[in-house]
Design an enzyme around this catalytic site. Structure first.
Site, PDB file in Angstrom:
ATOM      1  N   ARG A  92       0.831  -1.197   0.000  1.00 13.18           N
ATOM      2  CA  ARG A  92       0.000   0.000   0.000  1.00 13.18           C
ATOM      3  C   ARG A  92       0.876   1.261   0.000  1.00 13.18           C
ATOM      4  O   ARG A  92       1.056   1.895  -1.021  1.00 13.18           O
ATOM      5  CB  ARG A  92      -0.943  -0.019   1.224  1.00 13.18           C
ATOM      6  CG  ARG A  92      -2.166   0.883   1.079  1.00 13.18           C
ATOM      7  CD  ARG A  92      -1.953   2.308   1.515  1.00 13.18           C
ATOM      8  NE  ARG A  92      -1.474   2.408   2.900  1.00 13.18           N
ATOM      9  CZ  ARG A  92      -0.988   3.528   3.420  1.00 13.18           C
ATOM     10  NH1 ARG A  92      -0.920   4.619   2.684  1.00 13.18           N
ATOM     11  NH2 ARG A  92      -0.548   3.560   4.670  1.00 13.18           N
ATOM     12  N   ASP A  93       1.492   1.584   1.123  1.00 11.85           N
ATOM     13  CA  ASP A  93       2.233   2.849   1.189  1.00 11.85           C
ATOM     14  C   ASP A  93       3.520   2.802   0.377  1.00 11.85           C
ATOM     15  O   ASP A  93       4.039   3.845  -0.032  1.00 11.85           O
ATOM     16  CB  ASP A  93       2.547   3.194   2.648  1.00 11.85           C
ATOM     17  CG  ASP A  93       2.848   4.671   2.824  1.00 11.85           C
ATOM     18  OD1 ASP A  93       2.474   5.467   1.941  1.00 11.85           O
ATOM     19  OD2 ASP A  93       3.473   5.042   3.827  1.00 11.85           O
ATOM     20  N   HIS A 152       4.453   4.408  12.538  1.00 13.79           N
ATOM     21  CA  HIS A 152       4.699   4.289  11.097  1.00 13.79           C
ATOM     22  C   HIS A 152       5.715   5.361  10.690  1.00 13.79           C
ATOM     23  O   HIS A 152       5.420   6.551  10.763  1.00 13.79           O
ATOM     24  CB  HIS A 152       3.356   4.495  10.375  1.00 13.79           C
ATOM     25  CG  HIS A 152       3.445   4.569   8.886  1.00 13.79           C
ATOM     26  ND1 HIS A 152       3.076   3.528   8.071  1.00 13.79           N
ATOM     27  CD2 HIS A 152       3.841   5.568   8.047  1.00 13.79           C
ATOM     28  CE1 HIS A 152       3.231   3.876   6.796  1.00 13.79           C
ATOM     29  NE2 HIS A 152       3.695   5.110   6.760  1.00 13.79           N
ATOM     30  N   HIS A 167       8.799   6.988   8.014  1.00 11.20           N
ATOM     31  CA  HIS A 167       9.486   7.063   6.720  1.00 11.20           C
ATOM     32  C   HIS A 167      10.946   7.420   6.996  1.00 11.20           C
ATOM     33  O   HIS A 167      11.252   8.120   7.952  1.00 11.20           O
ATOM     34  CB  HIS A 167       8.820   8.125   5.830  1.00 11.20           C
ATOM     35  CG  HIS A 167       7.513   7.650   5.260  1.00 11.20           C
ATOM     36  ND1 HIS A 167       7.214   7.669   3.922  1.00 11.20           N
ATOM     37  CD2 HIS A 167       6.425   7.107   5.861  1.00 11.20           C
ATOM     38  CE1 HIS A 167       6.008   7.173   3.712  1.00 11.20           C
ATOM     39  NE2 HIS A 167       5.500   6.827   4.885  1.00 11.20           N
ATOM     40  N   CYS A 201       8.974   9.976  -1.499  1.00  7.28           N
ATOM     41  CA  CYS A 201       8.260  11.041  -0.785  1.00  7.28           C
ATOM     42  C   CYS A 201       7.870  12.071  -1.819  1.00  7.28           C
ATOM     43  O   CYS A 201       8.731  12.644  -2.482  1.00  7.28           O
ATOM     44  CB  CYS A 201       9.164  11.668   0.279  1.00  7.28           C
ATOM     45  SG  CYS A 201       8.382  13.046   1.134  1.00  7.28           S
ATOM     46  N   ASN A 238       9.331   4.732   2.817  1.00  6.05           N
ATOM     47  CA  ASN A 238       9.056   4.028   4.060  1.00  6.05           C
ATOM     48  C   ASN A 238      10.339   3.389   4.579  1.00  6.05           C
ATOM     49  O   ASN A 238      11.242   3.048   3.811  1.00  6.05           O
ATOM     50  CB  ASN A 238       8.060   2.886   3.798  1.00  6.05           C
ATOM     51  CG  ASN A 238       6.647   3.382   3.587  1.00  6.05           C
ATOM     52  OD1 ASN A 238       5.864   3.443   4.517  1.00  6.05           O
ATOM     53  ND2 ASN A 238       6.313   3.750   2.354  1.00  6.05           N
TER      54      ASN A 238
END
Lengths: 311, 311
Positions: free
Chosen positions: B14-15, B206, B208, B239, B248
């Site tokens: 997903r991310d 979470h 990055h 990003c 991430n």
């Protein structure tokens, strides 16, 4: 829990450049030295006096010392491994050296053909010379957090090196993670132990970002009570055992993190980023520096706010 | 101080993928999903149900859910932002969703054209549907550690979102550092505060790695008492505000660090590294993963020992 101030020693000119393929000229080194000092660096390792065949990148350290413009309040030092190195440093006009030994026996024999005990015994003649010539000295213990030859390095082996240096009268000691094997739990545990066991020592920690743990290790080192850390502009250095991997932790990434944490370093981050850009240009490859790629936290905000207000 | 076990949620599908230029096929996503689960991942975010025009990389999440081979004991979830998303997840056959809101008002308005309060009010209908259909739900609070639009995000704004979710009955909450602005001091302080103030919440962090602080932030999060962290294979994601910067935090770097710290994750690191290599191959660029470049700490030792013994 967090201190208001932490000191960064710039080691890019030594541990950064010594592992770079391209050999910089004396003038290029002096340019980086001047930029680093101008950014606010107050402790700088300008090179090493070791065998030029072993480390050709450092063959001209004498000339760097002779030609550099010394700034008041800045400590200039070089890494040495024996009496010859100390003598060369003195002859060039440098008043501080860093003696180095490996905690790991296997690493010490591989690099210097001596055991750590033999190596430290050999430093007695260095100390005589240093004392006679009113020089200053610190000690570095490489492979303190892991060794590419023997793997884990027991605390006792690090402690043996510490006691050896203390016997010689050296009380400024750096624990080095030579090949980027340290993790934050280990740094906290070894750091806390050393800070408590040897309160007379001025501790320095030296990390490589090989496995991306360097900033975590610095945060853990601060929690353990250490207040001085090495960094290298642009994260130069690579790792001879891991081609393509990151080298020293990038000074500008350390400064950025510490400033974000509200911890002063005395270093102007934008100028440190300029030094890193210049270093990357001179060695001819991209910097291993997150903040150079992403910008500071405040930069992203400024750009967006600018962008929004133009809408 | 350190726990024996930490849980990693894999959010690469997903991310990670949502910020990649190359759009993977359903089959490629399923391949990564299978590899991640086979490596030991037990919580996996398989995609999102958001507007396909906003995030074209996630347009086929329905098909991923319909075609995936569910493994017992694995939690499969998708990110949603409104009732339509929850309905699509349910229709596809997924039983867990993650509702997301921004702590920062500016970010929330920019992304969803609603304030955080309006957005959480809108979740009431989602909760009705979720309850009626026996689905599970967690909440994510983006920009919890900094916002590209407003800069610093006051703790009160994060807390407002927490209270909003709690009112809805959601007690599994993730604090997200959406654009890599968090530092370890902040993570420790906000994390400790939240863990103490809301003991009923199952916290997730979470991060990055935009400014290389993600592993430091995870170590700080563990110290603050959090036991669950997101990661994305190969550090995918980039990003949007910092082109060229890391995305991430890489799952395999997190697993490597935690295992080095003696903390179990239930994940086979070598298999996680294989998943990351495959992910990098599929998206067509190098992984932002230190351990893939440098190898594990133990690899470097093994190679050297091998090398020495062959001498």
């Amino acid at each position: 829990m967090w201190p208001s101030k932490v000191t960064i020693c710039e080691v890019g000119l030594r541990d950064g450049l010594q592992n770079e393929k391209k050999i910089l000229s004396v003038e290029e080194k002096l340019q980086l030295l001047d930029m680093a000092v101008d950014s606010g660096v107050r402790i700088i390792e300008i090179g090493s006096f070791v065998h030029p065949k072993a480390v050709p990148q450092m063959a001209d350290t004498d000339q760097v010392v002779q030609k550099m413009q010394k700034v008041d309040g800045v400590e200039y030092r070089a890494l040495v491994a024996n009496l010859k190195g100390v003598e060369r440093a003195h002859a060039a006009g440098l008043s501080k050296v860093k003696l180095t030994v490996s905690a790991s026996e296997a690493h010490c024999i591989n690099n210097f053909n001596k055991t750590p005990v033999e190596m430290i015994e050999g430093f007695a003649s260095c100390m005589e010379f240093i004392s006679k010539n009113n020089m200053e000295v610190s000690g570095a213990i490489s492979t303190s957090f892991g060794c590419p030859f023997q793997g884990k390095v027991p605390v006792e082996q690090v402690e043996n090196a510490v006691r050896g240096f203390l016997k010689l009268g050296i009380t400024e000691l750096s624990l080095s993670d030579t090949t980027g094997m340290a993790n934050p739990r280990q740094v906290y545990e070894l750091g806390s132990y050393m800070v408590k066991a040897f309160p007379q020592v001025q501790w320095v920690l030296h990390f490589h970002n090989t496995r991306d743990m360097a900033l975590a290790n610095i945060a853990a080192g601060i929690e353990a009570g250490v207040r001085t850390f090495d960094g290298a502009f642009a994260g130069l250095g690579g790792c001879p055992f891991a081609p393509g991997a990151s080298g020293n932790v990038a000074t500008e990434d350390v400064v950025h993190m510490l400033h974000e944490m509200g911890i002063d370093t005395g270093i102007n981050l934008l100028k440190a980023m300029d030094t890193a850009r210049m270093a990357a240009k001179l060695v001819g490859h991209e910097a291993a520096s997150a903040v150079l790629k992403a910008g500071r936290c405040e930069d992203i905000t400024k750009e967006k706010v600018q962008h929004q207000s133009n809408k």
